[in-house]
Design an enzyme around this catalytic site. Structure first.
Site, PDB file in Angstrom:
ATOM      1  N   TYR A  30     -30.214  57.366 -34.945  1.00 51.88           N
ATOM      2  CA  TYR A  30     -30.174  55.943 -34.591  1.00 51.88           C
ATOM      3  C   TYR A  30     -30.562  55.047 -35.765  1.00 51.88           C
ATOM      4  CZ  TYR A  30     -29.384  56.045 -29.537  1.00 51.88           C
ATOM      5  OH  TYR A  30     -28.832  56.176 -28.294  1.00 51.88           O
TER       6      TYR A  30
ATOM      7  N   LYS B 144     -30.801  71.453 -32.054  1.00 48.96           N
ATOM      8  CA  LYS B 144     -29.679  72.335 -32.376  1.00 48.96           C
ATOM      9  C   LYS B 144     -30.006  73.031 -33.688  1.00 48.96           C
ATOM     10  CE  LYS B 144     -25.722  72.338 -31.127  1.00 48.96           C
ATOM     11  NZ  LYS B 144     -24.957  73.424 -30.419  1.00 48.96           N
TER      12      LYS B 144
ATOM     13  N   ASP C 140     -27.579  71.863 -26.131  1.00 46.38           N
ATOM     14  CA  ASP C 140     -26.409  72.021 -25.244  1.00 46.38           C
ATOM     15  C   ASP C 140     -26.741  72.962 -24.084  1.00 46.38           C
ATOM     16  OD1 ASP C 140     -26.613  74.128 -27.059  1.00 46.38           O
ATOM     17  OD2 ASP C 140     -24.439  74.428 -27.226  1.00 46.38           O
TER      18      ASP C 140
ATOM     19  N   ASP D 209     -31.289  60.619 -25.543  1.00 43.18           N
ATOM     20  CA  ASP D 209     -30.468  59.601 -24.890  1.00 43.18           C
ATOM     21  C   ASP D 209     -29.551  60.275 -23.868  1.00 43.18           C
ATOM     22  OD1 ASP D 209     -29.333  57.022 -24.469  1.00 43.18           O
ATOM     23  OD2 ASP D 209     -27.677  57.539 -25.804  1.00 43.18           O
TER      24      ASP D 209
ATOM     25  N   ASP E  60     -30.015  60.734 -19.475  1.00 35.64           N
ATOM     26  CA  ASP E  60     -29.017  60.263 -18.508  1.00 35.64           C
ATOM     27  C   ASP E  60     -28.640  61.383 -17.537  1.00 35.64           C
ATOM     28  OD1 ASP E  60     -28.902  57.664 -19.431  1.00 35.64           O
ATOM     29  OD2 ASP E  60     -26.721  57.619 -19.586  1.00 35.64           O
TER      30      ASP E  60
HETATM   31  C1  IPM Z   1     -31.035  53.823 -23.610  1.00 41.34           C
HETATM   32  C2  IPM Z   1     -29.765  53.076 -23.956  1.00 41.34           C
HETATM   33  C3  IPM Z   1     -29.899  52.521 -25.354  1.00 41.34           C
HETATM   34  C4  IPM Z   1     -29.943  53.683 -26.311  1.00 41.34           C
HETATM   35  C5  IPM Z   1     -28.815  51.511 -25.766  1.00 41.34           C
HETATM   36  C6  IPM Z   1     -28.681  50.379 -24.776  1.00 41.34           C
HETATM   37  C7  IPM Z   1     -29.054  50.987 -27.156  1.00 41.34           C
HETATM   38  O1  IPM Z   1     -28.664  53.888 -23.785  1.00 41.34           O
HETATM   39  O2  IPM Z   1     -32.109  53.218 -23.677  1.00 41.34           O
HETATM   40  O3  IPM Z   1     -30.940  54.994 -23.259  1.00 41.34           O
HETATM   41  O4  IPM Z   1     -28.900  54.225 -26.714  1.00 41.34           O
HETATM   42  O5  IPM Z   1     -31.056  54.072 -26.676  1.00 41.34           O
HETATM   43 MG    MG Z   2     -29.092  55.773 -22.898  1.00 40.62          MG
END
Ligand code: IPM
Ligand code: MG
Length: 368
Positions: free
Chosen positions: A142, A192, A225, A249, A253
């Site tokens: 990032y 990884k 993975d 990230d 999710d």
């Molecule tokens: C998160 C989001 C952010 C990220 C975006 C909105 C920049 O996806 O907080 O998980 O990628 O970190």
């Molecule tokens: Mg995210």
């Protein structure tokens, strides 16, 4: 010691609506639990871009540095999609994370009993799930340099760099071991190492911290993975997971969806303890600004309210009040109250954002 402080940044889309419900909760704790909190508010993201031409002003950044904690709603929206990276609403988030040095991002994935049927996985796979992903938040791909889009041999090349120093790995590893120690004493580190040098170093450093400082915590390693696969196959094998910025990230999710609703998940981003003993901190729901339902009073405020519960626990040293708030939310859900995102096959009583906030405050009051 000075009064604890909170900077509220509602942001865009559903941010302001869900934040209004957090305000009700804060007022309840002030009136009934002796919470002293100096609350200020400012604009951020698209809302700040519209007024100031930047997603976060220097004044707002300065305030964020001063307060004990920031509570952020959500940023972004289709209106801002074509803006340059440097002024996109998301830039505000990344700047807050980086400049407040919030290196440990705690993303719990907890399956509320009343919502087991919402997961796309079988109920037995998710029932009682309670895991914590710790995502490194201020380094890795990032922020790594070099980055950019350059031209080489008459074509464009997009470049980002994955980069971790030993000390960056050490501090997020320690934060994760500390958490694991307070939970079930199990930590799984994901990278990884089979393809990336940064992963080789990550694994080595986490193992060293474990061996030398946390021999009481059971440490394991997994390729990220395979970790993604295991998260979906049998998530209850995990307690705390630590991983880098990008894998975190993605994996967070995946973990969020195990619980059925993104509208339920809070997060805390913590830095090192400051002179007053409190860590620099920012709390935010995992969900985004949900422009499709913004302004309609439909959004689920629970993720943002649970983010405030995390603030009570990690910034204001009020773990008991945090639990009180989490229990109130559990009760409201058990009573069948549901915002639109939680209305599934088994129905429930459909309610809006404000009614959900009111119901949580009522549950807090009735448990007094
Ligand atoms: C998160 C989001 C952010 C990220 C975006 C909105 C920049 O996806 O907080 O998980 O990628 O970190
Ligand atoms: Mg995210």
């Amino acid at each position: 010691m000075s009064t604890p402080s909170l900077l509220i940044l509602p942001g865009d889309g559903i941010g302001p609506e869900v934040m209004a419900e957090v305000r009700k909760v804060i007022d309840w704790f002030k009136a009934n639990r002796g919470l002293e909190l100096d609350v200020s508010e400012d604009i951020v993201g698209g809302a700040a871009y519209d007024v100031h031409g930047t997603p976060i002003t220097e004044e707002t950044m300065a305030k964020a540095h001063e307060v004990d904690a920031v509570l952020l709603g959500a940023v972004g929206g289709p209106k801002y999609d074509d803006l340059d990276f440097s002024v996109k609403p998301e830039r505000a988030l990344l700047r807050l994370r980086k400049e407040l040095d919030l290196f440990a991002n705690l993303r719990p994935a907890q399956c509320f009993e009343a919502l087991t049927q919402f997961s796309s996985l079988k109920p037995e796979v998710v029932a009682g799930l309670d895991i914590m992903i710790v995502r490194e938040l201020t380094s890795g791909v990032y922020f790594g340099e070099p980055r950019g889009i350059i031209t080489e041999n008459n074509e464009r090349v997009g470049i980002n760099t994955q980069r971790y120093t030993e000390s960056e790995i050490e501090r997020v590893a320690r934060a994760s071991f500390e958490l694991a120690r307070k939970r079930n004493k199990k930590l799984c580190s994901m990278e990884k190492a089979n393809v990336m040098e940064s992963g080789v170093l990550w694994r080595e450093v986490v193992q060293k911290i474990g061996d030398t400082e946390y021999p009481d915590v059971e440490l394991s390693h997994m390729y990220a993975d395979a970790g993604a696969m295991q998260l979906v196959r049998w998530p209850k094998q995990f307690d705390v997971i630590v991983t880098d910025n990008l894998f975190g990230d993605l994996l967070s999710d995946v973990a969020a969806m195990l619980t059925g609703s993104l509208g339920m998940l809070p997060s805390a981003s913590l830095g090192a303890p400051r002179a007053n003993g409190r860590p620099s901190a920012m709390y935010e729901p995992v969900h985004g600004s949900a422009p499709d339902i913004a302004g309609q009073g439909k959004a689920n405020p629970i993720a943002c309210i649970l983010s405030f519960a995390m603030a009570l626990r990690y910034s204001y040293d009020r773990g008991e009040d945090a639990k009180r708030l989490e229990d109130a939310i559990e009760k409201v859900l058990a009573d069948g109250l549901r915002t639109g995102d939680l209305l599934g096959p088994k129905g429930g009583t459909p309610i809006g954002t404000a009614e959900m906030g009111d119901a949580i405050v009522a549950a807090l009051a009735s448990a007094q």
